[in-house]
Design a protein around this motif. Structure first.
Motif: not given
Length: 91
Positions: A59-71, A84-91
């Protein structure tokens, strides 16, 4: 199975890349076909399970969590995280 030449071809992609040729005697054809009919459902089931494992949808939420950990770990910047967050949420 090719009855004309009494050959059976197994797609052995899961165990060995390529095809294996197996020559059989005509009198063994019925036995082999019965055995294959019994084992093929199990082989198909195992194959389908492996395919489902490979195609897990993240899910996009799981991907965002992964990138948040990297940050948080300082591996990516805040800007990279936001991109990455914008891309995953299609914003």
């Amino acid at each position: 199975m090719n009855a004309k030449y009494n050959e059976v071809y197994f797609d052995t992609d899961g165990w060995y890349r390529g095809l294996a040729d197996v020559c059989i005697y005509p009198e063994d054809t019925d036995f082999i076909m019965r055995e294959l009919a019994e084992v093929m459902p199990y082989i198909r089931e195992m194959h389908e399970k492996e395919m489902r494992k490979e195609k897990l949808i993240i899910s996009p939420a799981d991907e965002i969590r992964k990138f948040k950990e990297l940050w948080d770990d300082g591996i990516i910047t805040a800007e990279e995280f936001q991109q990455k967050k914008k891309k995953l949420l299609d914003l």
